[in-house]
Design an enzyme around this catalytic site. Sequence first.
Site, PDB file in Angstrom:
ATOM      1  CB  SER A   1      40.663  34.953  33.814  1.00 38.19           C
ATOM      2  OG  SER A   1      41.737  34.141  33.395  1.00 38.19           O
TER       3      SER A   1
ATOM      4  CG  HIS B   1      40.489  36.578  38.071  1.00 37.39           C
ATOM      5  ND1 HIS B   1      41.309  35.637  38.677  1.00 37.39           N
ATOM      6  CD2 HIS B   1      40.799  36.543  36.753  1.00 37.39           C
ATOM      7  CE1 HIS B   1      42.077  35.066  37.762  1.00 37.39           C
ATOM      8  NE2 HIS B   1      41.799  35.617  36.590  1.00 37.39           N
TER       9      HIS B   1
END
Length: 293
Positions: free
Chosen positions: A197, A243
């Site tokens: 991610s 993220h």
Amino acid sequence: MEEQHRTEPRVTYCYRHPDRETGISCARCERPICPDCMVPAAVGFQCPECVKSGSGTGHSPSASAPRTIAGGVIAADRRLITKVFLGVNVAVFIAVLIAGDRLVNDLLLFGQAVTEPYGPVEGVAEGQWYRLLTSMFLHQEIWHIAMNMLGLWFLGPPLEAALGRLRFSALYLLSGLGGSALTFLVSAPGQASLGASGAIFGLFGATAVLMRRLNYDMRPILILLGINLVFTFTWQGISWQAHIGGLAVGALIAYAMVHAPRKNRRLVQYGACAAMVVLIVAACVVRTLQLVS
């Protein structure tokens, strides 16, 4: 009475882009080429295929090869690195299905913890810095790898085509490492993290920068990024640190790559990547000293 006939000028089209009219031909093969295919030569212009086969001047064919917006050489397969990264992620996922939790414990990211009863203290703070990288390719759930690989396949090829293979590889890896470093820096020592991610969010940031540079409509990518950020901070079990770290690193590196002045392009691009490596290492050193002191 003599009839007069008017001869219409012949319309030629680029041999690589049949829908584009052009009045320019390659100086070597004489095939018509459009502005996007014209490579400046000593006399006139050449097409990419003639340049790739050799410039005829004694220089390497790549010396005058057409370049991407970031200065990379345009490759025939503009999805090669994307497919390589996707393949590595899938291969590791299959290995996890076969080997089980033992492999997961060896590869996932955490600062400092004991992974088995009476076992040794492990983690990045204990010298296992490789976890910053291996965790980027590690997934346990099918939905997790499916979502990340969908993002990679959607965002990767356009960026790879725009940046070139080497620059795209640096962007992906440094974005992932940036997400891992921020996770290590601010998370609890025993909090585990895994997944691509961070790197995928780096591609989101880079795509936004590239679209702004090309004056494209940014609304689609901003909406998609906004939706993913909402999920980041509302779903349980998601590492927002990975993220946000990946997003910031990806955007900064992409900005340096597509806005670097042509004269000092490589210096700016390599310098930005080197600076990011220094920041990642510094963050890891600081956190390691905090945990082992």
